[in-house]
Design a protein around this motif. Structure first.
Motif, PDB file in Angstrom:
ATOM      1  N   VAL A  18       0.835  -1.201   0.000  1.00 42.24           N
ATOM      2  CA  VAL A  18       0.000   0.000   0.000  1.00 42.24           C
ATOM      3  C   VAL A  18       0.871   1.253   0.000  1.00 42.24           C
ATOM      4  O   VAL A  18       0.556   2.247  -0.648  1.00 42.24           O
ATOM      5  CB  VAL A  18      -0.988  -0.015   1.190  1.00 42.24           C
ATOM      6  CG1 VAL A  18      -1.545   1.369   1.465  1.00 42.24           C
ATOM      7  CG2 VAL A  18      -2.116  -0.996   0.912  1.00 42.24           C
ATOM      8  N   SER A  19       2.020   1.204   0.695  1.00 45.93           N
ATOM      9  CA  SER A  19       2.814   2.438   0.703  1.00 45.93           C
ATOM     10  C   SER A  19       3.377   2.743  -0.678  1.00 45.93           C
ATOM     11  O   SER A  19       3.513   3.909  -1.053  1.00 45.93           O
ATOM     12  CB  SER A  19       3.870   2.456   1.811  1.00 45.93           C
ATOM     13  OG  SER A  19       4.799   1.474   1.592  1.00 45.93           O
ATOM     14  N   GLU A  20       3.618   1.713  -1.501  1.00 48.89           N
ATOM     15  CA  GLU A  20       4.057   1.986  -2.883  1.00 48.89           C
ATOM     16  C   GLU A  20       2.906   2.571  -3.714  1.00 48.89           C
ATOM     17  O   GLU A  20       3.108   3.489  -4.506  1.00 48.89           O
ATOM     18  CB  GLU A  20       4.595   0.708  -3.537  1.00 48.89           C
ATOM     19  CG  GLU A  20       5.816   0.120  -2.822  1.00 48.89           C
ATOM     20  CD  GLU A  20       6.875   1.165  -2.465  1.00 48.89           C
ATOM     21  OE1 GLU A  20       7.253   1.951  -3.352  1.00 48.89           O
ATOM     22  OE2 GLU A  20       7.319   1.195  -1.303  1.00 48.89           O
ATOM     23  N   ALA A  21       1.720   2.051  -3.493  1.00 45.53           N
ATOM     24  CA  ALA A  21       0.561   2.579  -4.236  1.00 45.53           C
ATOM     25  C   ALA A  21       0.254   4.014  -3.816  1.00 45.53           C
ATOM     26  O   ALA A  21      -0.107   4.856  -4.647  1.00 45.53           O
ATOM     27  CB  ALA A  21      -0.651   1.675  -4.015  1.00 45.53           C
ATOM     28  N   VAL A  22       0.427   4.294  -2.527  1.00 41.37           N
ATOM     29  CA  VAL A  22       0.187   5.655  -2.037  1.00 41.37           C
ATOM     30  C   VAL A  22       1.239   6.613  -2.617  1.00 41.37           C
ATOM     31  O   VAL A  22       0.935   7.764  -2.954  1.00 41.37           O
ATOM     32  CB  VAL A  22       0.192   5.677  -0.488  1.00 41.37           C
ATOM     33  CG1 VAL A  22       0.309   7.094   0.051  1.00 41.37           C
ATOM     34  CG2 VAL A  22      -1.079   5.008   0.035  1.00 41.37           C
ATOM     35  N   LYS A  23       2.446   6.111  -2.775  1.00 41.13           N
ATOM     36  CA  LYS A  23       3.502   6.910  -3.401  1.00 41.13           C
ATOM     37  C   LYS A  23       3.070   7.344  -4.811  1.00 41.13           C
ATOM     38  O   LYS A  23       3.232   8.496  -5.200  1.00 41.13           O
ATOM     39  CB  LYS A  23       4.762   6.034  -3.486  1.00 41.13           C
ATOM     40  CG  LYS A  23       6.063   6.746  -3.427  1.00 41.13           C
ATOM     41  CD  LYS A  23       7.153   5.911  -2.757  1.00 41.13           C
ATOM     42  CE  LYS A  23       7.708   4.810  -3.633  1.00 41.13           C
ATOM     43  NZ  LYS A  23       8.734   4.003  -2.956  1.00 41.13           N
ATOM     44  N   VAL A  24       2.505   6.406  -5.535  1.00 42.78           N
ATOM     45  CA  VAL A  24       2.031   6.701  -6.893  1.00 42.78           C
ATOM     46  C   VAL A  24       0.919   7.753  -6.839  1.00 42.78           C
ATOM     47  O   VAL A  24       0.930   8.736  -7.589  1.00 42.78           O
ATOM     48  CB  VAL A  24       1.538   5.401  -7.588  1.00 42.78           C
ATOM     49  CG1 VAL A  24       0.818   5.713  -8.890  1.00 42.78           C
ATOM     50  CG2 VAL A  24       2.718   4.453  -7.832  1.00 42.78           C
ATOM     51  N   LEU A  25      -0.023   7.560  -5.912  1.00 36.34           N
ATOM     52  CA  LEU A  25      -1.129   8.519  -5.776  1.00 36.34           C
ATOM     53  C   LEU A  25      -0.605   9.910  -5.419  1.00 36.34           C
ATOM     54  O   LEU A  25      -1.074  10.929  -5.946  1.00 36.34           O
ATOM     55  CB  LEU A  25      -2.079   8.067  -4.664  1.00 36.34           C
ATOM     56  CG  LEU A  25      -3.305   7.262  -5.067  1.00 36.34           C
ATOM     57  CD1 LEU A  25      -3.999   6.759  -3.817  1.00 36.34           C
ATOM     58  CD2 LEU A  25      -4.264   8.068  -5.927  1.00 36.34           C
TER      59      LEU A  25
END
Ligand code: IPM
Ligand code: MG
Length: 358
Positions: A18-25
């Motif tokens: 999730v922290s990688e996906a949040v980085k993208v967001l």
């Protein structure tokens, strides 16, 4: 007006992916003008540890308010001894049912770069693009009565109930037909109508709903045959629609055709298109904390969120192209690693997607 997203990392590899996906967001927000606000809350085992229950009221209240939810994964050995009614999975199931997220879309798409990672021969999976539409708030997952009871003869008996009402079948069938219409116009409904009355009704109602979709070719298949056909010749399928439990099983099977379950995103939608987005894989406690998990399914779930709930198709395209690029560049997490490629960590994969966004 900015859109609100609730982030629920959950357990196991959940927080890492999730922290990688949040980085993208966050990069889409800061550099590309995506107007979103992010909030975070507890669910699953993490919530049990902090509050005593898998779905705290505070989380559910936030979940009701936001425009979309991004979830990692829940569960793990630490909580397996708990009563089934308060296990981490109940947090996820509670969100699905409380928010009425009845339509679960699970696309199984083979990235050509990953053909070698599939356990099936390349010609069987090349170009694979299936959409599984899974009913998510009914069936045996939620049917009453359920439990374990004492029988007179001194042994216990476990029981669950598989129930589907006509309206539940109608609404999921309509979602599936609408999706089929926008794709290859073929819908296969999967049931066990030869044995289970509830799915005999399923078949009847799906057929009836299909009368309004003359342009979509409807077929029916028993679930055992569908499982076999998925590994035999998966490209015969365009859209599949099925019950909660059959969809759970068949979507794992379809995921593996694409090389790794670590690649597959999902959307769970209500009648208004509000949704929860999550990778279809679980919390993978065996590799949690090692930094080796594949964040791409979660990152691709953000793309689905942008497309289905936030009306930002161009941003969704941007993410999907970025994922394509990093795969083209030969970057692979351990689950999709093959000869000649470069193995990277969860975090480096996230960074590579972020750089490929521009
Ligand atoms: C899934 C998962 C869940 C399910 C579990 C974690 C409750 O397997 O989303 O497919 O069975 O629905
Ligand atoms: Mg599952």
């Amino acid at each position: 007006m900015s859109k609100n997203i609730l982030v629920l990392p959950g357990d196991g590899i959940g927080p890492e992916i999730v922290s990688e996906a949040v980085k993208v967001l966050a990069v889409l927000r800061d550099d590309f003008g995506l107007d979103v606000d992010l909030d975070e809350a507890l669910v699953g085992g993490a919530a049990i540890d902090a509050t005593g229950g898998p779905l705290p009221d505070a989380t559910l209240d936030l979940a009701r308010e936001v425009d979309a939810i991004l979830l990692g994964a829940v569960g793990g050995p630490k909580w397996e001894a708990l009563d089934i009614s308060i296990r981490p999975e109940k947090g996820l199931l509670g969100l699905r049912s409380e928010l009425n997220l009845f339509a679960n879309l699970r696309p199984a798409i083979l990235y050509p770069q990953l053909a070698a990672a599939s356990s099936l021969k390349a010609d069987i999976v090349a170009g694979l693009n299936i959409m599984i539409v899974r009913e998510l708030t009914g069936g045996i997952y939620f049917g009453q009565p359920r439990g374990v009871r004492e029988l007179d003869r001194g042994e216990r008996q476990g029981f669950n109930t598989l129930v589907y009402s006509e309206s539940e079948i109608e609404r999921i069938a309509a979602v599936a037909f609408d999706i089929a219409r926008k794709r290859g116009s073929r819908l296969c409904s999967v049931d066990k109508a030869n044995v289970l009355e509830s799915t005999e009704l399923w078949r009847e109602v799906v057929t009836r709903v299909g009368e309004a979709y003359a342009d979509v070719e409807l077929s029916h298949m028993y679930v055992d045959n569908a499982a076999m056909q998925l590994v035999k010749w998966p490209k015969q399928f365009d859209v599949m629609v099925t019950t909660n439990m059959f969809g759970d099983i068949l979507s794992d099977c379809a995921a593996m055709l694409t090389g790794s379950i670590g690649m597959l995103p999902s959307a769970s939608l209500d009648e208004q298109g509000k949704g929860m987005y999550e990778p279809i894989h679980g919390s993978a406690p065996d590799i949690a904390g090692q930094g080796t998990a594949n964040p791409l399914a979660t990152i691709l779930s953000v793309a689905m969120m942008l497309r289905y709930s936030l009306d930002e198709p161009a941003m969704a395209d941007r993410i999907e192209h970025a994922v394509d690029r990093v795969l083209d560049d030969g970057l692979r997490t351990a689950d999709i690693m093959s000869e000649g490629m470069t193995e990277v960590s969860c975090e480096s994969m996230g960074d590579a997607v972020v750089s490929a966004l521009s």
